[in-house]
Design a protein around this motif. Structure first.
Motif, mmCIF file in Angstrom:
data_model
loop_
_atom_site.group_PDB
_atom_site.id
_atom_site.type_symbol
_atom_site.label_atom_id
_atom_site.label_comp_id
_atom_site.label_asym_id
_atom_site.label_seq_id
_atom_site.Cartn_x
_atom_site.Cartn_y
_atom_site.Cartn_z
ATOM 1 N N ALA A 10 -46.911 10.191 -17.248
ATOM 2 C CA ALA A 10 -45.938 10.251 -16.159
ATOM 3 C C ALA A 10 -44.651 9.518 -16.510
ATOM 4 O O ALA A 10 -43.562 9.949 -16.158
ATOM 5 N N ALA A 11 -44.791 8.404 -17.284
ATOM 6 C CA ALA A 11 -43.603 7.613 -17.610
ATOM 7 C C ALA A 11 -42.607 8.428 -18.443
ATOM 8 O O ALA A 11 -41.401 8.227 -18.360
ATOM 9 N N ASP A 12 -43.121 9.374 -19.271
ATOM 10 C CA ASP A 12 -42.237 10.176 -20.118
ATOM 11 C C ASP A 12 -41.853 11.495 -19.476
ATOM 12 O O ASP A 12 -41.194 12.318 -20.089
ATOM 13 N N ALA A 13 -42.325 11.734 -18.269
ATOM 14 C CA ALA A 13 -42.061 13.017 -17.625
ATOM 15 C C ALA A 13 -40.567 13.206 -17.460
ATOM 16 O O ALA A 13 -39.842 12.247 -17.223
ATOM 17 N N PRO A 14 -40.103 14.432 -17.627
ATOM 18 C CA PRO A 14 -38.669 14.652 -17.483
ATOM 19 C C PRO A 14 -38.232 14.351 -16.054
ATOM 20 O O PRO A 14 -39.014 14.474 -15.115
ATOM 21 N N ASP A 15 -36.979 13.970 -15.943
ATOM 22 C CA ASP A 15 -36.452 13.624 -14.639
ATOM 23 C C ASP A 15 -35.897 14.894 -14.001
ATOM 24 O O ASP A 15 -34.785 15.310 -14.305
ATOM 25 N N ILE A 16 -36.689 15.533 -13.189
ATOM 26 C CA ILE A 16 -36.260 16.787 -12.554
ATOM 27 C C ILE A 16 -35.825 16.478 -11.124
ATOM 28 O O ILE A 16 -36.612 15.936 -10.346
ATOM 29 N N PRO A 17 -34.573 16.803 -10.782
ATOM 30 C CA PRO A 17 -34.102 16.469 -9.441
ATOM 31 C C PRO A 17 -34.987 17.102 -8.363
ATOM 32 O O PRO A 17 -35.428 18.242 -8.514
ATOM 33 N N SER A 18 -35.243 16.341 -7.322
ATOM 34 C CA SER A 18 -36.065 16.870 -6.229
ATOM 35 C C SER A 18 -35.548 16.349 -4.905
ATOM 36 O O SER A 18 -34.841 15.343 -4.855
ATOM 37 N N SER A 19 -35.906 17.058 -3.853
ATOM 38 C CA SER A 19 -35.552 16.575 -2.523
ATOM 39 C C SER A 19 -36.668 16.983 -1.576
ATOM 40 O O SER A 19 -37.492 17.852 -1.899
ATOM 41 N N SER A 20 -36.685 16.337 -0.421
ATOM 42 C CA SER A 20 -37.714 16.685 0.554
ATOM 43 C C SER A 20 -37.333 17.994 1.242
ATOM 44 O O SER A 20 -36.168 18.239 1.551
ATOM 45 N N PHE A 21 -38.351 18.833 1.483
ATOM 46 C CA PHE A 21 -38.105 20.104 2.174
ATOM 47 C C PHE A 21 -38.807 20.094 3.531
ATOM 48 O O PHE A 21 -39.025 21.135 4.130
ATOM 49 N N GLY A 22 -39.194 18.892 3.980
ATOM 50 C CA GLY A 22 -39.879 18.763 5.264
ATOM 51 C C GLY A 22 -41.308 18.305 5.068
ATOM 52 O O GLY A 22 -41.692 17.866 3.973
ATOM 53 N N THR A 23 -42.098 18.375 6.124
ATOM 54 C CA THR A 23 -43.496 17.957 6.021
ATOM 55 C C THR A 23 -44.379 19.010 6.681
ATOM 56 O O THR A 23 -43.940 19.747 7.556
ATOM 57 N N ILE A 24 -45.621 19.049 6.228
ATOM 58 C CA ILE A 24 -46.604 19.915 6.878
ATOM 59 C C ILE A 24 -47.888 19.119 7.075
ATOM 60 O O ILE A 24 -48.374 18.506 6.116
ATOM 61 N N ASP A 25 -48.397 19.118 8.299
ATOM 62 C CA ASP A 25 -49.584 18.330 8.641
ATOM 63 C C ASP A 25 -49.457 16.908 8.097
ATOM 64 O O ASP A 25 -50.409 16.349 7.541
ATOM 65 N N GLY A 26 -48.275 16.333 8.181
ATOM 66 C CA GLY A 26 -48.040 14.958 7.756
ATOM 67 C C GLY A 26 -47.809 14.784 6.266
ATOM 68 O O GLY A 26 -47.545 13.683 5.788
ATOM 69 N N GLU A 27 -47.936 15.864 5.509
ATOM 70 C CA GLU A 27 -47.734 15.760 4.051
ATOM 71 C C GLU A 27 -46.324 16.203 3.674
ATOM 72 O O GLU A 27 -45.807 17.183 4.224
ATOM 73 N N ASP A 28 -45.738 15.472 2.729
ATOM 74 C CA ASP A 28 -44.380 15.807 2.302
ATOM 75 C C ASP A 28 -44.366 17.079 1.464
ATOM 76 O O ASP A 28 -45.215 17.268 0.597
ATOM 77 N N VAL A 29 -43.377 17.902 1.706
ATOM 78 C CA VAL A 29 -43.136 19.068 0.847
ATOM 79 C C VAL A 29 -41.886 18.758 0.034
ATOM 80 O O VAL A 29 -40.845 18.393 0.579
#
Ligand code: GLA
Length: 416
Positions: free
Chosen positions: A58-77
């Protein structure tokens, strides 16, 4: 089924990073990180893709931009944005592994999104006709929601009366997938995995599934699928993206020219289940062995198969040198004359479902604010044939413990 969702995007901070690291540790502990290098062919690079949780800490994983798209049943999308040096951009979320947008240039270098979809999570949850998603455990239809394996009868939900479509009521498109960014020989991407437990939607066996999306530097979106089971089961996985190469919301796809590398197809009954016969396409409106406009013959009601499907909704049998050949071959090519965009599809699968967006009826609205009407998008779903568990003469979709289900599909974008 009513699911609680929130449209309001929330930033994800340290919590997301911690959960990614934990996820990677859990996955490598359970050996889910099988290297895809041994099992998947590759069009351009013989060594194939090498995404793997174990090989990419995980430490070497590429840095891919992400953002939240909302939640479903309390879980982040979360919605990730993959970009390559040429500027092609693909947005994919962990909910259903949905490809939300694919931005590619036209012949003048103007980028637009060619994938149908929605601009908010709520619409994906409440009314998605499978835009962009991973479909499983069994993509396409199983007749009357039942099949037999080793003398046992299994019943799965009937969600497309009288049949099961795309896995059942809660198919793979409706789950949040464990997702980590990966770097492969072919480009950066996202590795998504989930355990589909024994008995989920009535299917036997704990099925470990990994789907890896990679955006290559050659303007390709590559998808590698891997699944293993602890009890004999059936598997058929695909991606259900709909395309309009003039841009989503640009209107009809009838002027797109399509080539399908298939001399045969599987005709269906009036519930869209294959009759079991494999028919030549020659001299029928099903023939796309050379470039043909999608709309040229689509209203031909004298050809019963088109009338049954309200257009094209058929599995094509890809031309392969032998029935057990699983090499990566060109399955389809689509060209949109105004923009000059072309899309090619290569796959290891034996079939491809060509669906001309027949059930779009203007009730869904895309990110551009335009309604999607009948024929405003098409899907080309690489797959095993529909209803194979009930069709002994079709290539088998049975997966036994100790065996690996592998599949690769590459969507390539270019201009004329
Ligand atoms: C598949 C099916 C179609 C339709 C779409 C989703 O492509 O073959 O009949 O159900 O999914 O609307």
């Amino acid at each position: 089924m009513k699911r609680a969702f929130s449209r309001s995007p929330k930033r994800q901070g340290a919590r997301a990073i911690v959960s990614l690291i934990m996820m990677a540790m859990v996955l490598s502990t359970f050996g889910a990180a099988t290297s895809l290098a041994q099992s998947t062919p590759d069009a351009g690079t013989p060594e194939g893709a090498t995404p793997s949780v174990g090989a990419t800490p995980a430490a070497d994983a590429p840095d891919i931009p992400s953002s939240s798209f909302g939640t479903i049943d309390g879980e982040d999308v979360t919605l990730w944005t993959l970009t390559n040096a040429a500027g092609m951009e693909v947005k994919i979320m962990n909910y259903g592994g949905i490809v939300q947008s694919i931005r590619v240039p036209d012949r003048n270098g103007n980028f637009t999104n060619v994938a149908l979809g929605f601009d908010n999570l709520g619409d994906y949850i409440e009314m998605n006709p499978y835009f962009g998603c991973i479909t499983g455990r069994y993509a396409n239809r199983i007749a009357l929601g039942t099949f037999e394996l080793d003398g046992e009868t299994y019943n799965i939900p009937i969600n497309n009366d009288p049949n099961t479509l795309h896995g059942g009521e809660m198919g793979f498109d409706k789950f949040i997938w464990d997702t980590i960014p990966v770097e492969t020989n072919n480009g950066i991407g996202l590795q998504m995995s989930r355990l589909s437990p024994d008995g989920e939607q009535g299917y036997p066996g704990n099925l470990e599934v990994t789907v890896t999306y990679v955006l290559t530097e050659n303007n390709e979106l590559r998808i590698d699928y891997l699944a293993t089971t602890d009890a004999t089961t059936v598997v058929n996985l695909t991606n259900h993206s709909y395309f309009n190469l003039a841009g989503e919301g640009a209107g009809s796809i009838f002027d797109h020219e399509l080539m399908l590398n298939a001399d045969n197809y599987t005709p269906v009954d009036d519930t869209l289940i294959p009759t079991g016969v494999i028919e030549p396409v020659a001299d029928t409106p099903m023939d796309f062995t050379t470039d043909e406009e999608i709309g040229a013959r689509i209203r031909n009601s004298n050809f019963e198969q088109l009338f049954i499907g309200r257009g094209y909704d058929h599995n094509y049998v890809l031309n392969r040198p032998s029935p057990d050949d699983e090499s990566l071959i060109l399955a389809a090519r689509v060209h949109e004359p105004t923009s000059g965009r072309t899309m090619t599809i290569q796959t290891t699968e034996p079939g491809i479902q060509f669906y001309s967006g027949n059930f779009l009826d203007g009730s869904l609205v895309g990110p551009n604010g335009q309604m999607y009407r009948q024929g405003d998008g098409f899907a080309l779903e690489t797959q095993h044939f529909p209803d194979s568990p009930n069709q002994p003469d079709f290539p088998s979709t049975t997966l036994a413990p100790g065996d690996e289900y592998t599949s690769t599909t590459i969507y390539g974008f270019a201009v004329d």
